[in-house]
Design a protein around this motif. Sequence first.
Motif, PDB file in Angstrom:
ATOM      1  N   SER A  73      47.109 -38.482  64.354  1.00  0.00           N
ATOM      2  CA  SER A  73      45.901 -38.655  64.094  1.00  0.00           C
ATOM      3  C   SER A  73      46.655 -39.074  62.772  1.00  0.00           C
ATOM      4  N   ILE A  74      45.374 -40.573  61.981  1.00  0.00           N
ATOM      5  CA  ILE A  74      46.107 -40.555  60.832  1.00  0.00           C
ATOM      6  C   ILE A  74      45.048 -40.259  59.675  1.00  0.00           C
ATOM      7  N   CYS A  75      45.400 -39.711  58.783  1.00  0.00           N
ATOM      8  CA  CYS A  75      45.528 -39.214  57.605  1.00  0.00           C
ATOM      9  C   CYS A  75      45.377 -39.471  56.424  1.00  0.00           C
ATOM     10  N   VAL A  76      44.013 -40.598  55.825  1.00  0.00           N
ATOM     11  CA  VAL A  76      43.744 -40.956  53.929  1.00  0.00           C
ATOM     12  C   VAL A  76      43.270 -40.382  53.878  1.00  0.00           C
ATOM     13  N   VAL A  77      44.181 -40.737  52.460  1.00  0.00           N
ATOM     14  CA  VAL A  77      43.245 -40.419  51.342  1.00  0.00           C
ATOM     15  C   VAL A  77      43.526 -41.722  50.111  1.00  0.00           C
ATOM     16  N   PHE A  78      41.865 -42.113  50.031  1.00  0.00           N
ATOM     17  CA  PHE A  78      41.784 -43.399  48.966  1.00  0.00           C
ATOM     18  C   PHE A  78      40.858 -42.859  47.519  1.00  0.00           C
ATOM     19  N   ARG A  79      41.454 -43.433  47.160  1.00  0.00           N
ATOM     20  CA  ARG A  79      40.382 -43.400  45.496  1.00  0.00           C
ATOM     21  C   ARG A  79      39.920 -45.311  44.511  1.00  0.00           C
ATOM     22  N   GLY A  80      38.932 -44.938  44.689  1.00  0.00           N
ATOM     23  CA  GLY A  80      37.722 -46.448  43.798  1.00  0.00           C
ATOM     24  C   GLY A  80      37.106 -45.603  42.817  1.00  0.00           C
ATOM     25  N   ARG A  81      36.840 -47.019  42.468  1.00  0.00           N
ATOM     26  CA  ARG A  81      35.209 -46.648  41.103  1.00  0.00           C
ATOM     27  C   ARG A  81      34.694 -47.245  41.879  1.00  0.00           C
ATOM     28  N   ASN A  82      33.437 -45.698  41.085  1.00  0.00           N
ATOM     29  CA  ASN A  82      31.877 -46.054  41.864  1.00  0.00           C
ATOM     30  C   ASN A  82      31.075 -47.047  40.978  1.00  0.00           C
ATOM     31  N   GLN A  88      36.010 -42.230  42.201  1.00  0.00           N
ATOM     32  CA  GLN A  88      35.714 -40.865  43.507  1.00  0.00           C
ATOM     33  C   GLN A  88      36.823 -41.350  44.136  1.00  0.00           C
ATOM     34  N   ALA A  89      37.530 -40.212  45.202  1.00  0.00           N
ATOM     35  CA  ALA A  89      38.484 -40.062  46.517  1.00  0.00           C
ATOM     36  C   ALA A  89      37.118 -40.002  47.263  1.00  0.00           C
ATOM     37  N   MET A  90      38.103 -40.216  48.144  1.00  0.00           N
ATOM     38  CA  MET A  90      37.552 -39.484  49.385  1.00  0.00           C
ATOM     39  C   MET A  90      38.457 -39.878  50.724  1.00  0.00           C
ATOM     40  N   THR A  91      38.332 -39.217  51.548  1.00  0.00           N
ATOM     41  CA  THR A  91      39.441 -39.180  52.839  1.00  0.00           C
ATOM     42  C   THR A  91      38.593 -39.790  54.032  1.00  0.00           C
ATOM     43  N   VAL A  92      39.441 -40.632  55.147  1.00  0.00           N
ATOM     44  CA  VAL A  92      38.612 -40.650  56.196  1.00  0.00           C
ATOM     45  C   VAL A  92      40.471 -40.114  57.582  1.00  0.00           C
ATOM     46  N   VAL A  93      39.965 -39.524  58.533  1.00  0.00           N
ATOM     47  CA  VAL A  93      40.923 -39.079  59.527  1.00  0.00           C
ATOM     48  C   VAL A  93      40.136 -40.158  61.030  1.00  0.00           C
ATOM     49  N   MET A  94      41.113 -40.586  61.220  1.00  0.00           N
ATOM     50  CA  MET A  94      40.827 -41.043  62.256  1.00  0.00           C
ATOM     51  C   MET A  94      42.146 -40.947  63.539  1.00  0.00           C
ATOM     52  N   LEU A  95      41.492 -39.960  64.521  1.00  0.00           N
ATOM     53  CA  LEU A  95      41.996 -39.363  65.467  1.00  0.00           C
ATOM     54  C   LEU A  95      41.755 -40.807  66.853  1.00  0.00           C
ATOM     55  N   PRO A  96      43.337 -40.087  67.710  1.00  0.00           N
ATOM     56  CA  PRO A  96      44.040 -41.093  68.794  1.00  0.00           C
ATOM     57  C   PRO A  96      42.594 -40.782  69.721  1.00  0.00           C
ATOM     58  N   ASP A  97      41.426 -40.092  70.452  1.00  0.00           N
ATOM     59  CA  ASP A  97      40.963 -39.936  71.516  1.00  0.00           C
ATOM     60  C   ASP A  97      39.853 -40.628  71.024  1.00  0.00           C
ATOM     61  N   GLY A  98      39.891 -41.695  69.241  1.00  0.00           N
ATOM     62  CA  GLY A  98      38.446 -42.289  69.478  1.00  0.00           C
ATOM     63  C   GLY A  98      37.803 -41.761  68.283  1.00  0.00           C
ATOM     64  N   LYS A  99      37.904 -40.076  67.846  1.00  0.00           N
ATOM     65  CA  LYS A  99      36.675 -39.542  67.322  1.00  0.00           C
ATOM     66  C   LYS A  99      37.419 -39.499  65.707  1.00  0.00           C
ATOM     67  N   GLY A 100      36.586 -39.323  64.906  1.00  0.00           N
ATOM     68  CA  GLY A 100      37.413 -39.150  63.294  1.00  0.00           C
ATOM     69  C   GLY A 100      36.302 -39.653  62.872  1.00  0.00           C
ATOM     70  N   GLY A 101      36.261 -39.935  61.512  1.00  0.00           N
ATOM     71  CA  GLY A 101      35.427 -39.949  60.447  1.00  0.00           C
ATOM     72  C   GLY A 101      35.885 -40.212  58.641  1.00  0.00           C
ATOM     73  N   TYR A 102      34.524 -40.268  58.123  1.00  0.00           N
ATOM     74  CA  TYR A 102      34.845 -40.347  56.635  1.00  0.00           C
ATOM     75  C   TYR A 102      34.386 -38.731  56.502  1.00  0.00           C
ATOM     76  N   GLU A 103      35.455 -38.050  55.337  1.00  0.00           N
ATOM     77  CA  GLU A 103      34.646 -36.521  55.004  1.00  0.00           C
ATOM     78  C   GLU A 103      34.780 -38.001  53.153  1.00  0.00           C
ATOM     79  N   ALA A 104      33.538 -37.305  52.282  1.00  0.00           N
ATOM     80  CA  ALA A 104      34.042 -37.341  51.047  1.00  0.00           C
ATOM     81  C   ALA A 104      34.286 -36.284  50.294  1.00  0.00           C
ATOM     82  N   ASN A 105      34.244 -34.831  50.843  1.00  0.00           N
ATOM     83  CA  ASN A 105      34.625 -34.475  50.176  1.00  0.00           C
ATOM     84  C   ASN A 105      36.794 -34.135  50.271  1.00  0.00           C
ATOM     85  N   PRO A 106      37.374 -34.837  49.523  1.00  0.00           N
ATOM     86  CA  PRO A 106      38.263 -35.366  50.044  1.00  0.00           C
ATOM     87  C   PRO A 106      39.566 -33.733  50.197  1.00  0.00           C
TER      88      PRO A 106
END
Length: 137
Positions: A73-82, A88-106
């Motif tokens: 899995s790839i775990c990403v926490v990033f922040r940028g100006r809204n 605003q901080a956000m997370t993206v979790v990328m899974l090796p099975d092709g699933k994953g997604g964006y979560e606004a609640n880091p």
Amino acid sequence: MCKGAILGITALAIGSLLVASSNASAATTKNAQDERASRIGAVAVTVGKNLAMAANDPQSLRFDTFELMKDDSICVVFRGRNPQGGMQAMTVVMLPDGKGGYEANPQNGKLWNAHCKGKSGDDYSELARMGAKSASR
């Protein structure tokens, strides 16, 4: 940054990751491990660049975490100006099975808790930063 852009970026990275990790369990030689690390690094640069291009203020984009976990899995926490000017901080979790997604609640979403929270992996944050920096020039 819109959710659609983030999910599109995630899909691109997942596709790259699937190619990179297709032989991950069989990677026993040093060359195979180096090649895999190189491919994951390229994913980090691509994600950083694409997030910067989608950001409201590319100069404000910061990567707190971009880690490849033991389960691929790839775990990403990033922040940028809204659009309102706040950070605003956000997370993206990328899974090796092709699933994953964006979560606004880091660092408190279901995917984050299952694959990232309390775990550590190989850090590719600097490569993601380099990708973002190259897009904002």
